[in-house]
Design a protein around this motif. Structure first.
Motif, PDB file in Angstrom:
ATOM      1  N   VAL A 165     -26.048  38.035  26.295  1.00 31.92           N
ATOM      2  CA  VAL A 165     -24.743  37.907  25.647  1.00 31.92           C
ATOM      3  C   VAL A 165     -23.832  39.006  26.183  1.00 31.92           C
ATOM      4  CG1 VAL A 165     -23.529  37.896  23.439  1.00 31.92           C
ATOM      5  CG2 VAL A 165     -25.903  37.064  23.578  1.00 31.92           C
ATOM      6  N   VAL A 166     -22.660  38.631  26.687  1.00 33.98           N
ATOM      7  CA  VAL A 166     -21.681  39.642  27.109  1.00 33.98           C
ATOM      8  C   VAL A 166     -20.340  39.333  26.459  1.00 33.98           C
ATOM      9  CG1 VAL A 166     -22.772  40.174  29.326  1.00 33.98           C
ATOM     10  CG2 VAL A 166     -21.075  38.331  29.194  1.00 33.98           C
ATOM     11  N   GLU A 167     -19.517  40.358  26.315  1.00 33.97           N
ATOM     12  CA  GLU A 167     -18.192  40.137  25.740  1.00 33.97           C
ATOM     13  C   GLU A 167     -17.133  40.703  26.663  1.00 33.97           C
ATOM     14  OE1 GLU A 167     -17.538  40.842  21.540  1.00 33.97           O
ATOM     15  OE2 GLU A 167     -19.694  40.690  21.209  1.00 33.97           O
ATOM     16  N   GLY A 168     -15.946  40.159  26.552  1.00 34.13           N
ATOM     17  CA  GLY A 168     -14.890  40.615  27.452  1.00 34.13           C
ATOM     18  C   GLY A 168     -13.577  40.803  26.732  1.00 34.13           C
ATOM     19  N   PRO A 169     -12.558  41.264  27.468  1.00 34.69           N
ATOM     20  CA  PRO A 169     -11.262  41.591  26.848  1.00 34.69           C
ATOM     21  C   PRO A 169     -10.494  40.347  26.398  1.00 34.69           C
ATOM     22  CG  PRO A 169     -11.136  41.808  29.234  1.00 34.69           C
ATOM     23  CD  PRO A 169     -12.570  41.515  28.924  1.00 34.69           C
ATOM     24  N   GLU A 170      -9.784  40.504  25.291  1.00 37.04           N
ATOM     25  CA  GLU A 170      -8.947  39.402  24.816  1.00 37.04           C
ATOM     26  C   GLU A 170      -7.581  39.441  25.507  1.00 37.04           C
ATOM     27  OE1 GLU A 170      -8.911  39.284  20.491  1.00 37.04           O
ATOM     28  OE2 GLU A 170     -11.101  39.471  20.487  1.00 37.04           O
ATOM     29  N   ILE A 171      -7.234  40.598  26.037  1.00 38.36           N
ATOM     30  CA  ILE A 171      -6.000  40.692  26.835  1.00 38.36           C
ATOM     31  C   ILE A 171      -6.412  40.632  28.305  1.00 38.36           C
ATOM     32  CG2 ILE A 171      -4.073  42.167  27.497  1.00 38.36           C
ATOM     33  CD1 ILE A 171      -4.141  43.313  24.661  1.00 38.36           C
ATOM     34  N   GLU A 172      -5.850  39.665  29.019  1.00 37.49           N
ATOM     35  CA  GLU A 172      -6.280  39.424  30.397  1.00 37.49           C
ATOM     36  C   GLU A 172      -5.107  39.460  31.356  1.00 37.49           C
ATOM     37  OE1 GLU A 172      -8.601  39.493  32.171  1.00 37.49           O
ATOM     38  OE2 GLU A 172     -10.459  38.854  31.241  1.00 37.49           O
ATOM     39  N   THR A 173      -5.439  39.527  32.616  1.00 39.33           N
ATOM     40  CA  THR A 173      -4.413  39.360  33.654  1.00 39.33           C
ATOM     41  C   THR A 173      -4.431  37.887  34.072  1.00 39.33           C
ATOM     42  OG1 THR A 173      -5.994  39.773  35.420  1.00 39.33           O
ATOM     43  CG2 THR A 173      -4.852  41.699  34.507  1.00 39.33           C
ATOM     44  N   PRO A 174      -3.313  37.411  34.582  1.00 36.57           N
ATOM     45  CA  PRO A 174      -3.287  36.019  35.050  1.00 36.57           C
ATOM     46  C   PRO A 174      -4.352  35.776  36.121  1.00 36.57           C
ATOM     47  CG  PRO A 174      -1.070  36.930  34.988  1.00 36.57           C
ATOM     48  CD  PRO A 174      -1.998  38.068  34.711  1.00 36.57           C
ATOM     49  N   TYR A 175      -4.691  36.821  36.877  1.00 39.48           N
ATOM     50  CA  TYR A 175      -5.698  36.644  37.924  1.00 39.48           C
ATOM     51  C   TYR A 175      -7.017  36.163  37.319  1.00 39.48           C
ATOM     52  CZ  TYR A 175      -9.081  37.584  41.582  1.00 39.48           C
ATOM     53  OH  TYR A 175     -10.096  37.444  42.493  1.00 39.48           O
ATOM     54  N   TYR A 176      -7.507  36.853  36.306  1.00 42.02           N
ATOM     55  CA  TYR A 176      -8.794  36.462  35.714  1.00 42.02           C
ATOM     56  C   TYR A 176      -8.687  35.195  34.879  1.00 42.02           C
ATOM     57  CZ  TYR A 176     -10.938  40.807  37.226  1.00 42.02           C
ATOM     58  OH  TYR A 176     -11.436  41.810  37.984  1.00 42.02           O
ATOM     59  N   ASN A 177      -7.561  35.085  34.161  1.00 41.42           N
ATOM     60  CA  ASN A 177      -7.438  33.919  33.273  1.00 41.42           C
ATOM     61  C   ASN A 177      -7.190  32.626  34.072  1.00 41.42           C
ATOM     62  OD1 ASN A 177      -7.180  33.409  30.181  1.00 41.42           O
ATOM     63  ND2 ASN A 177      -5.587  32.126  31.087  1.00 41.42           N
ATOM     64  N   PHE A 178      -6.537  32.754  35.232  1.00 41.74           N
ATOM     65  CA  PHE A 178      -6.166  31.552  35.997  1.00 41.74           C
ATOM     66  C   PHE A 178      -6.628  31.578  37.459  1.00 41.74           C
ATOM     67  CE2 PHE A 178      -2.577  31.788  32.798  1.00 41.74           C
ATOM     68  CZ  PHE A 178      -3.005  30.720  32.032  1.00 41.74           C
ATOM     69  N   GLU A 179      -6.013  32.470  38.253  1.00 37.63           N
ATOM     70  CA  GLU A 179      -6.185  32.388  39.709  1.00 37.63           C
ATOM     71  C   GLU A 179      -7.630  32.384  40.171  1.00 37.63           C
ATOM     72  OE1 GLU A 179      -2.874  35.155  39.973  1.00 37.63           O
ATOM     73  OE2 GLU A 179      -2.472  33.286  38.909  1.00 37.63           O
ATOM     74  N   ALA A 180      -8.406  33.347  39.689  1.00 36.45           N
ATOM     75  CA  ALA A 180      -9.786  33.449  40.157  1.00 36.45           C
ATOM     76  C   ALA A 180     -10.633  32.271  39.659  1.00 36.45           C
ATOM     77  CB  ALA A 180     -10.396  34.775  39.710  1.00 36.45           C
ATOM     78  N   LEU A 181     -10.081  31.559  38.698  1.00 35.72           N
ATOM     79  CA  LEU A 181     -10.779  30.355  38.226  1.00 35.72           C
ATOM     80  C   LEU A 181     -10.230  29.116  38.947  1.00 35.72           C
ATOM     81  CD1 LEU A 181     -10.960  31.300  34.466  1.00 35.72           C
ATOM     82  CD2 LEU A 181     -12.940  30.764  35.908  1.00 35.72           C
ATOM     83  N   ASN A 182      -9.604  29.395  40.089  1.00 39.97           N
ATOM     84  CA  ASN A 182      -9.134  28.286  40.915  1.00 39.97           C
ATOM     85  C   ASN A 182      -7.966  27.537  40.277  1.00 39.97           C
ATOM     86  OD1 ASN A 182      -9.389  26.976  43.380  1.00 39.97           O
ATOM     87  ND2 ASN A 182     -10.688  25.336  42.521  1.00 39.97           N
ATOM     88  N   ILE A 183      -7.176  28.267  39.479  1.00 42.61           N
ATOM     89  CA  ILE A 183      -5.976  27.673  38.876  1.00 42.61           C
ATOM     90  C   ILE A 183      -4.773  28.428  39.427  1.00 42.61           C
ATOM     91  CG2 ILE A 183      -4.864  26.940  36.725  1.00 42.61           C
ATOM     92  CD1 ILE A 183      -7.475  27.588  35.245  1.00 42.61           C
ATOM     93  N   PRO A 184      -4.231  27.984  40.556  1.00 37.65           N
ATOM     94  CA  PRO A 184      -3.092  28.714  41.128  1.00 37.65           C
ATOM     95  C   PRO A 184      -1.836  28.576  40.275  1.00 37.65           C
ATOM     96  CG  PRO A 184      -3.680  26.794  42.478  1.00 37.65           C
ATOM     97  CD  PRO A 184      -4.662  26.846  41.357  1.00 37.65           C
TER      98      PRO A 184
END
Ligand code: DAH
Length: 377
Positions: free
Chosen positions: A152-171
């Motif tokens: 189980v890992v947890e991450g930040p609720e405030i993100e950069t567009p890079y992690y929330n979108f771009e790096a997930l292949n959402i340009p």
């Protein structure tokens, strides 16, 4: 001599006392009355009245005896009366004083007793509450995945567009961003990157793979945010559990087998699962998992006849999105897309909790009415 008639308000002559040997019984009677009365005195106001009744200067019983018995007594009785009176006075004074002390210390003791904490008594039980249903469902899901090797890992609720979108292949101009429009933070001018409240837990796929070489098996519980208008099935904050498994030889069978195992553990062995093709930019192929309707048993027919309102007669309920990790995603985290494969999924926890516990309004999770919370101790 009639002892009931003995009174200090009358003279000895009136009481019929003429001989010295009649005097002692007289005092004995008075003394025993005093003794009786004194045992009935338990508090300070009563004690004061009692003291005045006996020792009051003008009309106390001792004063009356002096006035009515002693002073008018014929000389041959005076000695005996004087002696009796002195003895009685000494007795009355000392008894009244010791009574006062007893009452005073008794009052102190009962005041102390009131303050005293009796440690042998059972304590005051204070309700300590219980975990919120969402927290409980997180725990259930974590237990299931941990038992098959996930961490189980947890991450930040405030993100950069890079992690929330771009790096997930959402340009930037990808149409799926429209569904995930969200809350951007107001930042000072010149801030290096915009920040937003994450719209899903998927950014943690990237953060995990950046930090860790394969094999990876993680789940990520947490809060996510979307610019949705609240209604019975929407809330601008809700909960997800992300899952990611990446290794050198993970197949589509591993993927569906894992999901099926989870769904049966969570809803019970009687349910069936199926998947349908879907689309997510970060998985290829992408699927939508369904579970056989847990309300009508998959028949599509309600208990009393008619169409099941929960699955609308379909016999299936949509559960969550998932898929095999799109090779493009590996490019963002320096994984060799030719050597690794894996699957990912993202489940809405509120939705799973509503299905499992038959709750028909997502808002109750956020209102925190104790009448609701208490149903899930
Ligand atoms: N992130 C998606 C959402 O919030 C859900 C999702 C779909 C997550 C497919 C995944 C996935 O990891 O493979 O709508």
């Amino acid at each position: 001599m009639d002892s009931a008639r003995i009174t200090a308000a009358e003279t000895l002559a009136a009481l019929g006392v003429t001989q010295p040997d009649q005097v002692a019984p007289l005092f004995a009677e008075i003394r025993s009355r005093f003794g009786l009365e004194s045992t009935a005195i338990h508090d300070e106001p009563a004690w004061k009245t009692f003291r005045d009744a006996w020792l009051g200067r003008k009309s106390g019983i001792l004063a009356q005896i002096t006035d009515n018995w002693l002073k008018p007594a014929p000389p041959d009785l005076k000695r005996a009366v004087g002696a009796g009176l002195n003895e009685l006075r000494a007795h009355v004074e000392s008894q009244i004083e010791s009574r006062r002390q007893a009452i005073e210390s008794g009052a102190e003791q009962s005041a102390l007793a009131r303050e005293h904490v009796d440690l042998s008594l059972p304590g005051v039980t204070r309700p300590i509450g219980s975990h919120h249903l969402i927290r409980q469902v997180f725990q259930e899901i974590e237990d299931i995945f941990v038992s098959i090797g996930f961490s189980v890992v947890e991450g930040p609720e405030i993100e950069t567009p890079y992690y929330n979108f771009e790096a997930l292949n959402i340009p930037e101009f990808h149409p799926v961003r429209d569904d995930m429009d969200t809350f951007y933070l107001e930042l000072p001018k010149g801030a290096p990157t915009p920040l937003l409240l994450r719209t899903h837990t998927s950014p943690m796929q990237i953060r995990t793979m950046e930090k860790q070489k394969p094999p990876v098996r993680v789940i990520v519980p947490g809060k996510v945010y979307r610019r949705d208008n609240p209604d019975a099935t929407h809330s601008f904050v809700f909960h997800q559990v992300e899952g990611l498994a990446v290794d050198s030889d993970i197949t589509f069978c591993d993927f569906t087998g894992t999901i099926e195992y989870f769904v049966k553990q969570f809803f019970g062995p009687g349910v069936k699962t199926r998947f349908r093709p879907s689309y997510f930019p970060f998985t290829e192929p992408s699927v939508e998992f369904d579970v056989s309707c847990i309300f009508c048993g998959g028949s599509g027919t309600a208990a009393g006849g008619g169409t099941c309102s929960k699955c609308k007669g379909a016999g299936w309920i949509e559960l969550f999105g998932a898929g095999m990790v799109d090779p493009a995603v590996y490019g963002f985290v320096n994984y060799d897309a030719k050597k690794v494969s894996g699957f990912a999924f993202g489940m809405g926890i509120d939705r799973l909790a509503m299905l499992k516990y038959q709750i028909d309004d997502i808002q109750v999770f956020f209102q925190n009415d104790v009448r609701f919370l208490r149903q899930f101790p």
